[in-house]
Design a protein around this motif. Structure first.
Motif, PDB file in Angstrom:
ATOM      1  N   GLY A  87       0.861  -1.169   0.000  1.00  0.00           N
ATOM      2  CA  GLY A  87       0.000   0.000   0.000  1.00  0.00           C
ATOM      3  C   GLY A  87       0.900   1.222   0.000  1.00  0.00           C
ATOM      4  N   TRP A  88       0.372   2.345  -0.455  1.00  0.00           N
ATOM      5  CA  TRP A  88       1.186   3.553  -0.559  1.00  0.00           C
ATOM      6  C   TRP A  88       0.454   4.743   0.047  1.00  0.00           C
ATOM      7  CZ3 TRP A  88       6.123   3.436  -2.559  1.00  0.00           C
ATOM      8  CH2 TRP A  88       6.483   2.248  -3.194  1.00  0.00           C
ATOM      9  N   LEU A  89       1.199   5.546   0.806  1.00  0.00           N
ATOM     10  CA  LEU A  89       0.698   6.812   1.319  1.00  0.00           C
ATOM     11  C   LEU A  89       1.287   7.920   0.466  1.00  0.00           C
ATOM     12  CD1 LEU A  89       1.133   6.118   5.132  1.00  0.00           C
ATOM     13  CD2 LEU A  89      -1.023   6.139   3.849  1.00  0.00           C
ATOM     14  N   ALA A  90       0.457   8.872   0.060  1.00  0.00           N
ATOM     15  CA  ALA A  90       0.916   9.915  -0.857  1.00  0.00           C
ATOM     16  C   ALA A  90       0.569  11.294  -0.326  1.00  0.00           C
ATOM     17  CB  ALA A  90       0.286   9.729  -2.233  1.00  0.00           C
ATOM     18  N   THR A  91       1.518  12.215  -0.529  1.00  0.00           N
ATOM     19  CA  THR A  91       1.252  13.633  -0.321  1.00  0.00           C
ATOM     20  C   THR A  91       1.108  14.272  -1.683  1.00  0.00           C
ATOM     21  OG1 THR A  91       2.557  13.653   1.723  1.00  0.00           O
ATOM     22  CG2 THR A  91       2.095  15.772   0.695  1.00  0.00           C
ATOM     23  N   GLN A  92      -0.081  14.822  -1.940  1.00  0.00           N
ATOM     24  CA  GLN A  92      -0.412  15.379  -3.245  1.00  0.00           C
ATOM     25  C   GLN A  92      -0.325  16.905  -3.200  1.00  0.00           C
ATOM     26  OE1 GLN A  92      -1.868  13.285  -5.872  1.00  0.00           O
ATOM     27  NE2 GLN A  92      -1.558  11.456  -4.627  1.00  0.00           N
ATOM     28  N   HIS A  93       0.217  17.465  -4.272  1.00  0.00           N
ATOM     29  CA  HIS A  93       0.247  18.924  -4.443  1.00  0.00           C
ATOM     30  C   HIS A  93      -0.348  19.232  -5.808  1.00  0.00           C
ATOM     31  CE1 HIS A  93       2.980  19.334  -0.972  1.00  0.00           C
ATOM     32  NE2 HIS A  93       3.619  18.292  -1.479  1.00  0.00           N
ATOM     33  N   ARG A  94      -1.467  19.964  -5.834  1.00  0.00           N
ATOM     34  CA  ARG A  94      -2.144  20.256  -7.097  1.00  0.00           C
ATOM     35  C   ARG A  94      -2.285  21.764  -7.273  1.00  0.00           C
ATOM     36  NH1 ARG A  94      -7.737  17.322  -7.843  1.00  0.00           N
ATOM     37  NH2 ARG A  94      -8.274  18.752  -6.135  1.00  0.00           N
ATOM     38  N   LEU A  95      -1.871  22.248  -8.438  1.00  0.00           N
ATOM     39  CA  LEU A  95      -1.993  23.674  -8.748  1.00  0.00           C
ATOM     40  C   LEU A  95      -3.473  24.033  -8.850  1.00  0.00           C
ATOM     41  CD1 LEU A  95       0.111  25.923  -9.368  1.00  0.00           C
ATOM     42  CD2 LEU A  95      -0.263  25.451 -11.807  1.00  0.00           C
ATOM     43  N   LYS A  96      -3.850  25.139  -8.215  1.00  0.00           N
ATOM     44  CA  LYS A  96      -5.268  25.482  -8.157  1.00  0.00           C
ATOM     45  C   LYS A  96      -5.839  25.912  -9.501  1.00  0.00           C
ATOM     46  CE  LYS A  96      -5.524  26.614  -3.245  1.00  0.00           C
ATOM     47  NZ  LYS A  96      -5.907  27.619  -2.218  1.00  0.00           N
ATOM     48  N   ALA A  97      -5.001  26.478 -10.366  1.00  0.00           N
ATOM     49  CA  ALA A  97      -5.453  26.889 -11.708  1.00  0.00           C
ATOM     50  C   ALA A  97      -4.309  26.667 -12.678  1.00  0.00           C
ATOM     51  CB  ALA A  97      -5.882  28.348 -11.707  1.00  0.00           C
ATOM     52  N   THR A  98      -4.613  26.127 -13.857  1.00  0.00           N
ATOM     53  CA  THR A  98      -3.572  25.826 -14.833  1.00  0.00           C
ATOM     54  C   THR A  98      -3.629  26.800 -16.007  1.00  0.00           C
ATOM     55  OG1 THR A  98      -4.980  24.288 -16.077  1.00  0.00           O
ATOM     56  CG2 THR A  98      -3.685  23.376 -14.257  1.00  0.00           C
ATOM     57  N   GLY A  99      -2.452  27.012 -16.586  1.00  0.00           N
ATOM     58  CA  GLY A  99      -2.367  27.821 -17.793  1.00  0.00           C
ATOM     59  C   GLY A  99      -2.558  29.309 -17.585  1.00  0.00           C
ATOM     60  N   VAL A 100      -2.489  29.774 -16.335  1.00  0.00           N
ATOM     61  CA  VAL A 100      -2.679  31.204 -16.059  1.00  0.00           C
ATOM     62  C   VAL A 100      -1.547  31.767 -15.207  1.00  0.00           C
ATOM     63  CG1 VAL A 100      -5.185  31.129 -16.301  1.00  0.00           C
ATOM     64  CG2 VAL A 100      -4.158  30.676 -14.064  1.00  0.00           C
ATOM     65  N   TRP A 105       0.640  19.115 -10.993  1.00  0.00           N
ATOM     66  CA  TRP A 105       0.245  18.132  -9.979  1.00  0.00           C
ATOM     67  C   TRP A 105       1.450  17.246  -9.691  1.00  0.00           C
ATOM     68  CZ3 TRP A 105      -5.263  15.555 -10.293  1.00  0.00           C
ATOM     69  CH2 TRP A 105      -5.564  14.946  -9.068  1.00  0.00           C
ATOM     70  N   THR A 106       1.757  17.070  -8.408  1.00  0.00           N
ATOM     71  CA  THR A 106       2.826  16.157  -8.007  1.00  0.00           C
ATOM     72  C   THR A 106       2.317  15.271  -6.881  1.00  0.00           C
ATOM     73  OG1 THR A 106       3.832  17.545  -6.275  1.00  0.00           O
ATOM     74  CG2 THR A 106       4.550  17.931  -8.569  1.00  0.00           C
ATOM     75  N   ALA A 107       2.929  14.103  -6.765  1.00  0.00           N
ATOM     76  CA  ALA A 107       2.579  13.181  -5.677  1.00  0.00           C
ATOM     77  C   ALA A 107       3.846  12.498  -5.202  1.00  0.00           C
ATOM     78  CB  ALA A 107       1.571  12.147  -6.142  1.00  0.00           C
ATOM     79  N   ASP A 108       4.103  12.556  -3.911  1.00  0.00           N
ATOM     80  CA  ASP A 108       5.246  11.878  -3.296  1.00  0.00           C
ATOM     81  C   ASP A 108       4.723  10.665  -2.539  1.00  0.00           C
ATOM     82  OD1 ASP A 108       7.595  13.621  -3.922  1.00  0.00           O
ATOM     83  OD2 ASP A 108       6.299  15.108  -2.966  1.00  0.00           O
ATOM     84  N   PHE A 109       5.168   9.467  -2.952  1.00  0.00           N
ATOM     85  CA  PHE A 109       4.663   8.209  -2.422  1.00  0.00           C
ATOM     86  C   PHE A 109       5.646   7.575  -1.447  1.00  0.00           C
ATOM     87  CE2 PHE A 109       2.392   8.735  -6.388  1.00  0.00           C
ATOM     88  CZ  PHE A 109       1.101   8.316  -6.078  1.00  0.00           C
ATOM     89  N   VAL A 110       5.104   7.045  -0.344  1.00  0.00           N
ATOM     90  CA  VAL A 110       5.883   6.309   0.653  1.00  0.00           C
ATOM     91  C   VAL A 110       5.243   4.939   0.817  1.00  0.00           C
ATOM     92  CG1 VAL A 110       6.724   6.242   3.028  1.00  0.00           C
ATOM     93  CG2 VAL A 110       6.527   8.444   1.838  1.00  0.00           C
ATOM     94  N   ARG A 111       6.059   3.888   0.710  1.00  0.00           N
ATOM     95  CA  ARG A 111       5.549   2.528   0.822  1.00  0.00           C
ATOM     96  C   ARG A 111       5.019   2.271   2.232  1.00  0.00           C
ATOM     97  NH1 ARG A 111       6.804  -1.874  -2.453  1.00  0.00           N
ATOM     98  NH2 ARG A 111       8.544  -0.669  -3.362  1.00  0.00           N
ATOM     99  N   GLY A 112       3.867   1.583   2.307  1.00  0.00           N
ATOM    100  CA  GLY A 112       3.266   1.268   3.589  1.00  0.00           C
ATOM    101  C   GLY A 112       2.888  -0.199   3.684  1.00  0.00           C
ATOM    102  N   ASP A 113       2.273  -0.551   4.778  1.00  0.00           N
ATOM    103  CA  ASP A 113       1.847  -1.930   5.031  1.00  0.00           C
ATOM    104  C   ASP A 113       0.512  -2.170   4.336  1.00  0.00           C
ATOM    105  OD1 ASP A 113       0.988  -4.357   6.025  1.00  0.00           O
ATOM    106  OD2 ASP A 113       1.578  -3.934   8.096  1.00  0.00           O
ATOM    107  N   ARG A 114       0.520  -3.020   3.314  1.00  0.00           N
ATOM    108  CA  ARG A 114      -0.700  -3.275   2.555  1.00  0.00           C
ATOM    109  C   ARG A 114      -1.810  -3.840   3.431  1.00  0.00           C
ATOM    110  NH1 ARG A 114      -1.674  -3.821  -3.012  1.00  0.00           N
ATOM    111  NH2 ARG A 114      -3.434  -5.187  -3.600  1.00  0.00           N
ATOM    112  N   ALA A 115      -1.453  -4.675   4.411  1.00  0.00           N
ATOM    113  CA  ALA A 115      -2.465  -5.272   5.283  1.00  0.00           C
ATOM    114  C   ALA A 115      -3.213  -4.215   6.089  1.00  0.00           C
ATOM    115  CB  ALA A 115      -1.816  -6.281   6.222  1.00  0.00           C
ATOM    116  N   LYS A 116      -2.550  -3.095   6.370  1.00  0.00           N
ATOM    117  CA  LYS A 116      -3.178  -2.033   7.143  1.00  0.00           C
ATOM    118  C   LYS A 116      -3.862  -0.989   6.263  1.00  0.00           C
ATOM    119  CE  LYS A 116       0.063  -2.390  11.022  1.00  0.00           C
ATOM    120  NZ  LYS A 116       1.102  -1.677  11.826  1.00  0.00           N
TER     121      LYS A 116
END
Length: 211
Positions: free
Chosen positions: A58-71, A191-202
């Protein structure tokens, strides 16, 4: 009958020129249809093992998304997500489900590998509408670096080229980035996402994020 006419004054001409220049400065950059942004390619290849890295955890992610694109926006929205991935057909197909609880939404990534072209096609389905988004992003990995590209339109209908970048930093950390090009010269990462491996069972139940 004689109509009164006069030539526009230099002052009025200057005002008109300034207004035109200001409007042009605020317009989005115009794309050159004969050009492509740096690195853009739809012939990048990979192998059926490119996404093995994500399976079995399983993976835990911190997401960063730009609120408006192309401006030219610099405002980002940050939120957390949980991702669970499952392979099918001997790894030629993978399905990831990602839950974003603070957004009240989730999404599913479907990937399929074409052995003749040695390319992955990547599709996204959002829980907001259940629609398979097309066209697919196509590409593959070289070592720990993956690149995928496509042509599309943004939410406002503007034509764009799209780039996904994957970097498998080490056994437990990965990073994904999405970027758009509006002018066929530059990329705007939105948009970026930083993934950290986690315990799939949890983190996962039957291959889906635990809720």
């Amino acid at each position: 009958m004689t109509l009164f006419t006069c030539k526009p004054s230099a002052f009025l001409l200057a005002l008109s020129f300034a207004a035109t220049a200001a409007a042009a400065a605020n317009d989005p950059p115009q794309a050159d249809p004969a050009a492509v942004p740096p690195g853009y390619s739809t012939v990048i290849t990979g192998t059926t093992h490119d996404f093995d890295y994500f399976m079995g955890s399983g993976w835990l992610a911190t997401q960063h998304r730009l609120k408006a694109t192309g401006v030219g926006s610099k405002e980002w929205d940050t939120f957390s997500a949980t991702l669970c991935a499952t392979p099918y057909l001997g790894g030629m197909v993978t399905v990831d489900e990602m839950d974003m609880p603070s957004k009240g939404t989730s999404g599913l990534t479907l990937r399929s590998f074409d052995p003749a072209k040695r390319q992955w096609s990547i599709y996204w389905i959002s829980s907001r509408d259940g629609l398979l988004e097309t066209p697919a992003m196509v590409g593959g990995f070289h070592g720990n670096h993956g690149e995928f590209y496509s042509e599309d339109r943004d939410a406002q209908g503007r034509p764009i080229k799209v780039r996904f970048l994957w970097n498998l930093n080490d056994h437990d950390h990965a990073r994904w980035e999405q970027a758009f090009s509006y002018d066929n010269r530059t990329w705007e990462t939105n948009w970026t996402a930083d993934f950290v491996r986690g315990d799939r069972a949890k983190l996962c139940d039957d291959g889906r994020p635990r809720r």
